[in-house]
Design a protein around this motif. Structure first.
Motif, mmCIF file in Angstrom:
data_model
loop_
_atom_site.group_PDB
_atom_site.id
_atom_site.type_symbol
_atom_site.label_atom_id
_atom_site.label_comp_id
_atom_site.label_asym_id
_atom_site.label_seq_id
_atom_site.Cartn_x
_atom_site.Cartn_y
_atom_site.Cartn_z
ATOM 1 N N SER A 129 0.841 -1.205 0.000
ATOM 2 C CA SER A 129 0.000 0.000 0.000
ATOM 3 C C SER A 129 0.873 1.251 0.000
ATOM 4 N N LYS A 130 0.260 2.371 -0.338
ATOM 5 C CA LYS A 130 0.993 3.637 -0.368
ATOM 6 C C LYS A 130 1.478 4.060 1.019
ATOM 7 N N PRO A 131 0.671 3.901 2.097
ATOM 8 C CA PRO A 131 1.203 4.233 3.423
ATOM 9 C C PRO A 131 2.449 3.427 3.778
ATOM 10 N N ARG A 164 9.796 4.415 2.297
ATOM 11 C CA ARG A 164 10.376 5.137 1.154
ATOM 12 C C ARG A 164 10.690 4.178 -0.004
ATOM 13 N N LEU A 165 9.646 3.462 -0.415
ATOM 14 C CA LEU A 165 9.780 2.475 -1.485
ATOM 15 C C LEU A 165 9.031 2.918 -2.727
ATOM 16 N N LYS A 166 9.477 2.435 -3.881
ATOM 17 C CA LYS A 166 8.804 2.668 -5.152
ATOM 18 C C LYS A 166 8.660 1.347 -5.892
ATOM 19 N N GLU A 196 -2.509 0.280 6.128
ATOM 20 C CA GLU A 196 -1.302 0.379 6.936
ATOM 21 C C GLU A 196 -0.733 -0.976 7.353
ATOM 22 N N ALA A 197 -1.450 -2.064 7.034
ATOM 23 C CA ALA A 197 -0.989 -3.353 7.553
ATOM 24 C C ALA A 197 -0.942 -4.480 6.532
ATOM 25 N N THR A 205 -6.290 2.657 -0.952
ATOM 26 C CA THR A 205 -7.753 2.642 -0.870
ATOM 27 C C THR A 205 -8.290 3.664 0.122
ATOM 28 N N ASN A 206 -7.403 4.268 0.925
ATOM 29 C CA ASN A 206 -7.775 5.207 1.989
ATOM 30 C C ASN A 206 -8.482 4.528 3.156
#
Length: 415
Positions: free
Chosen positions: A157-159, A165-167, A202-203, A195-196
């Motif tokens: 996920s983006k969080p 700090r991954l891409k 976050e997990a 997905t917000n």
């Protein structure tokens, strides 16, 4: 010929007649109906859109129904259960089930040179439906997951990506603590989703079910469970009962007990919160109907008082009270109809504007969505229009009886 309708139409369309009627009263009554209907359309569109958007996100992570080990559903710990092809076929054969996919969880830790983060790895296979993750993908791609080998592909996920700090395309080590050792795997970040839904984003990250099963030291035909999608969400409770009757309390070949749960039972707080929104909608509908009704009553009373001479003349010519009352009710229908037309244009127009532009923003950390979601349902709009018309006319019936107290002789001399 409908005499009240004929007279009402002539009064409404006659320019000279219009000048005798208080224009502010008519306009205020029309505005009350228009604003009330517009607010009702927007309210229903926002609440229905919000409920369906949040519901679809929760379902996207956990499906409609889950079949797993009894202890897994009760304690939250990961216990294996046999989920071979025969069991999957049993679940697919239940009427109303649209899709079945196996999954397996494994807790682990992602580590970079400077940071580390504990996450839950969800292993899925080739039967996994990726449409939800594709709709919420922000970078990279959703990999093709396998149940026969490890592709070492990871979807995060983006969080999680922001914290570490991954891409997409970068590699990262993951560590898994077993009973007697620590296992290491090196993954490639295939894609990043958002997905917000803070609780999940976050997990949770996704990888091959082959990898998570191996890391758990389970047999090849074991998994945490199976997720089931049904064709009609409104039948969720009914389908939950049908699945429970089919699999609950049955024992697999390893001696584990099957159990099932629905997405509502697994996430009671979220769905209880969504159900509370219905109460808000009913309160808004009641308030807007009251506003429209009060403005229409005020407008009708002013119109009746200003048409006292006409009412007296009609009575002197032999018109019954009911005929005159119906005349003014038809006149009110014309005002209500024009107000409803304006209200529909205003309400639907604003909904479409938000739907296509996302003009009004929300805090995703609080509302799970970044813009106000809108869902327009033609059936709901028709029902709101019909209810507004019927309630407005019903409210005007009692004030229209004021006509019966107007005396012909005195009213003809009314100035």
């Amino acid at each position: 010929m409908n005499l009240p309708l004929f007279i009402a139409r002539h009064i409404y369309s006659d320019d000279n007649g219009k000048r005798k009627i208080s224009r502010p009263a008519v306009r205020i009554a029309m505005a009350g109906v228009a604003i009330g209907l517009a607010v009702m359309i927007i309210s229903v569109g926002v609440v229905v859109g919000f409920k369906h958007t949040v519901r679809d996100k929760v379902v996207g992570f956990g499906s409609h129904l889950v079949v797993a080990d009894f202890m897994t559903l009760q304690s939250g710990e990961q216990y294996p259960v046999c989920m071979d092809d025969s069991m999957v076929n049993v679940l697919r054969s239940i009427k109303g089930v649209e899709h079945v996919q196996r999954y397996a969880y494994k807790q682990g830790m992602l580590k970079t040179d400077s940071d580390f983060l504990g996450v839950m790895f969800k292993g899925v296979g080739p039967d996994f439906d990726p449409s939800f993750l594709k709709d919420n993908l922000v970078e990279g791609e959703v990999p093709v997951f396998s149940d026969e080998k490890s592709t070492n592909q990871l979807l995060i996920s983006k969080p999680i990506a922001d914290k570490l700090r991954l891409k997409a395309g970068e590699r990262i080590f993951a560590y898994f603590i077993g009973d007697n050792d620590v296992r290491t795997r090196r993954f490639t970040i295939a894609g990043i989703y958002e997905t917000n839904m803070k609780r999940f984003d976050e997990a949770l990250c996704f990888t091959d079910i082959y990898t998570t099963v191996r890391l758990n030291s389970w047999e090849k035909d074991q998994a945490t469970g199976a997720e089931m999608t049904i064709s009609d969400f409104e039948r969720l409770d009914e389908m939950g009962t049908a699945v429970a009757a089919q699999v609950n309390r049955t024992i697999d070949k390893y001696g584990e007990t099957y159990s099932s749960t629905t997405v509502k039972q697994a996430n009671p707080q979220i769905f209880a919160w969504l159900d509370l929104l219905d109460l808000n909608v009913w309160i808004i509908l009641a308030l807007m109907t009251a506003v429209a009704g009060v403005t229409m009553i005020s407008g009708l009373l002013i119109i009746i008082l200003e048409r006292t001479q006409m009412i007296g003349t009609m009575k002197a010519l032999g018109a019954k009270n009911s005929t005159i009352r119906h005349t003014f009710l038809w006149f009110a229908v014309f005002i209500i109809g024009k107000g409803m037309l304006i209200g529909n244009l205003l309400g639907i127009g604003l909904c479409l504007l938000q739907q296509f532009t996302g003009l009004v923003k929300l805090d995703p950390s609080s509302y799970y969505v970044s813009t106000v979601p809108i869902e327009l349902n033609p059936l709901w709009i028709l029902l709101l229009n019909a209810a507004t018309l019927l309630v407005s006319i019903f409210i005007l019936i009692a004030p229209s009886y004021l006509i019966s107290h107007i005396h012909p002789a005195r009213s003809i001399r009314y100035e």
